[in-house]
Design a protein around this motif. Structure first.
Motif, PDB file in Angstrom:
ATOM      1  N   CYS A 170       1.247  -1.563  -0.298  1.00  0.00           N
ATOM      2  CA  CYS A 170       0.494   0.100   0.418  1.00  0.00           C
ATOM      3  C   CYS A 170       0.807   0.792  -0.183  1.00  0.00           C
ATOM      4  O   CYS A 170       0.729   2.945  -0.375  1.00  0.00           O
ATOM      5  N   ALA A 171       1.705   1.270   0.893  1.00  0.00           N
ATOM      6  CA  ALA A 171       2.491   1.948   0.744  1.00  0.00           C
ATOM      7  C   ALA A 171       3.678   3.084  -0.778  1.00  0.00           C
ATOM      8  O   ALA A 171       3.688   3.523  -1.086  1.00  0.00           O
ATOM      9  N   ALA A 172       3.750   1.933  -1.436  1.00  0.00           N
ATOM     10  CA  ALA A 172       3.867   1.952  -3.176  1.00  0.00           C
ATOM     11  C   ALA A 172       2.660   2.748  -3.983  1.00  0.00           C
ATOM     12  O   ALA A 172       2.912   3.524  -5.117  1.00  0.00           O
ATOM     13  N   LEU A 173       1.600   3.093  -3.533  1.00  0.00           N
ATOM     14  CA  LEU A 173       0.202   3.565  -3.831  1.00  0.00           C
ATOM     15  C   LEU A 173       0.246   4.459  -4.134  1.00  0.00           C
ATOM     16  O   LEU A 173      -0.003   5.079  -2.943  1.00  0.00           O
ATOM     17  N   THR A 174      -0.839   5.075  -5.073  1.00  0.00           N
ATOM     18  CA  THR A 174      -1.296   6.586  -4.851  1.00  0.00           C
ATOM     19  C   THR A 174      -2.346   6.331  -4.500  1.00  0.00           C
ATOM     20  O   THR A 174      -3.050   5.039  -4.224  1.00  0.00           O
ATOM     21  N   VAL A 175      -2.494   7.620  -3.703  1.00  0.00           N
ATOM     22  CA  VAL A 175      -4.147   7.834  -3.191  1.00  0.00           C
ATOM     23  C   VAL A 175      -5.788   7.100  -4.510  1.00  0.00           C
ATOM     24  O   VAL A 175      -6.952   6.490  -3.685  1.00  0.00           O
ATOM     25  N   ALA A 233      -7.515   7.668   6.585  1.00  0.00           N
ATOM     26  CA  ALA A 233      -5.883   7.853   6.900  1.00  0.00           C
ATOM     27  C   ALA A 233      -5.884   9.687   8.279  1.00  0.00           C
ATOM     28  O   ALA A 233      -5.334   9.388   9.198  1.00  0.00           O
ATOM     29  N   ARG A 234      -6.934  10.362   7.789  1.00  0.00           N
ATOM     30  CA  ARG A 234      -7.257  11.408   8.709  1.00  0.00           C
ATOM     31  C   ARG A 234      -7.787  10.196  10.101  1.00  0.00           C
ATOM     32  O   ARG A 234      -7.710  11.487  11.495  1.00  0.00           O
ATOM     33  N   GLY A 282      -3.027  13.475   5.918  1.00  0.00           N
ATOM     34  CA  GLY A 282      -3.153  13.376   4.631  1.00  0.00           C
ATOM     35  C   GLY A 282      -3.099  11.906   4.830  1.00  0.00           C
ATOM     36  O   GLY A 282      -2.521  11.051   4.670  1.00  0.00           O
ATOM     37  N   TYR A 283      -3.227  11.275   2.905  1.00  0.00           N
ATOM     38  CA  TYR A 283      -2.613  10.160   2.855  1.00  0.00           C
ATOM     39  C   TYR A 283      -1.064  10.365   2.545  1.00  0.00           C
ATOM     40  O   TYR A 283      -0.124   8.782   2.570  1.00  0.00           O
TER      41      TYR A 283
END
Length: 366
Positions: free
Chosen positions: A110-115, A133-134, A140-141
């Protein structure tokens, strides 16, 4: 008790003495007649007295629960992310749960993905990803992605994977011991990771400076309430635990500004606990909630909310077992904090109670 406790108190940076201003933060006070938490520090125990024209107004939603998600708080450390997901997931919408479960289950991916990529992966929207995320405590994301990357790095460093197997009816007793021990450790770790220390510090100050302390709990939470009351009594504070809902309410109506009330409810919605806390809140007492559901009704009447871990419930391990473990950790933190703030008076009181009971622990002579 030794002098080391007093010395460690100063070294820990918690150098407030009784009567010092309580730290401010989300949910630390309620304004009379307002729709939610006040932004100004209450001072002293953190209580705000009822105004001439009415009583304090409860918070109207999770914003006043003190869960550490306010904009003024630092984002949770990567190691606390999984604990945050486990604690807050039951109060999320199903779409937000999918996002939370994804980031906790595969932080590296998931860290490699954009929002947009995470929204597509979980079948949700970009807005849902940002809201999740909030709720987890990140502005933010982008901040969530940084935490995911950090968590992934920690997992790749060789940390042993978590044991997730449930206890089975035919498990050998040795396996039961191992699984329960792991679950208890996980509950403690999750509670510690998710505990808002600003809220904890304010609650400690409120109890340490209170003229009188009422503690409400029923069932398993009632046992925890008794544990806290007994500890506080032994260091010279006036504290009483109430498990009878009628007695709890009739005692709550006697509370005033300068008193404190503590409600212990894992679900956060037990009517027998919410009602006396509401009465104590309306009468001006500083109120504290210990709960696994920071968005529950009990938090609406709490000046300070202390969140415990929400562990998985199984057929052989009901929620009362796991919730009790987290509650006892919070209670012990409260007690030690109060002991630190009142050390000069508490240490002699505790020594006197030990001396008074010593003969009951010695062999009787004929």
């Amino acid at each position: 008790m030794t002098k080391n406790l007093k010395d460690s108190f100063s070294a820990a940076g918690a150098g407030r003495r009784p009567g010092a201003a309580a730290p401010s933060g989300p949910g630390t006070s309620r304004a009379p007649g307002g729709p939610g938490p006040a932004t100004s520090a209450a001072g002293g125990s953190g209580a705000s007295s009822p105004g001439a024209g009415g009583t304090r107004s409860p918070a109207t939603g999770p914003s006043g629960t003190g869960t550490g998600t306010g904009t003024g708080d630092a984002p949770p450390a990567p190691a606390a992310l999984a604990a945050k997901v486990r604690t807050l997931s039951p109060s999320m919408t199903r779409s937000m749960q999918r996002v939370a479960e994804a980031v906790a289950g595969d932080p590296a991916g998931c860290a490699a993905l954009t929002v947009t990529g995470l929204a597509e992966l979980t079948g949700t929207s970009e807005a849902t990803v940002v809201r999740t995320a909030r709720l987890l405590g990140y502005p933010g994301y982008r901040d969530l992605r940084l935490a995911l990357a950090g968590l992934a790095a920690q997992q790749q460093s060789g940390r042993a994977p978590a044991v997730t197997a449930d206890i089975a009816v035919d498990d050998p007793i040795a396996d039961v011991v191992a699984k329960l021990a792991h679950d208890e450790q996980q509950t403690l770790a999750d509670t510690a990771a998710g505990l808002d220390t600003v809220q904890l510090g304010a609650a400690v100050t409120a109890l340490a400076t209170a003229r009188r302390i009422d503690i409400y709990g029923v069932g398993a939470s009632g046992l925890v309430a008794q544990d806290l009351a007994q500890k506080l009594l032994r260091i010279g504070l006036v504290a009483h635990a109430h498990s009878d809902p009628h007695l709890a309410v009739t005692n709550a109506v006697q509370l005033r500004s300068g008193d404190a009330a503590v409600a212990i409810s894992h679900s956060g919605s037990t009517g027998d606990i919410v009602e006396p806390l509401r009465v104590a809140f309306d009468h001006g007492a500083t109120t504290v909630a210990i709960t696994g559901r920071p968005d529950g009704p009990v938090s609406q009447y709490a000046d300070h909310v202390l969140t415990t871990s929400t562990a998985r419930e199984t057929d052989l391990r009901p929620a009362a077992m796991s919730s009790r473990t987290g509650q006892l950790l919070v209670v012990d933190c409260l007690f030690i904090g109060v002991m630190q703030l009142t050390y000069d008076a508490a240490a002699p009181a505790l020594a006197a109670s030990y001396e008074a009971l010593a003969h009951r622990h010695s062999p009787r002579t004929r």
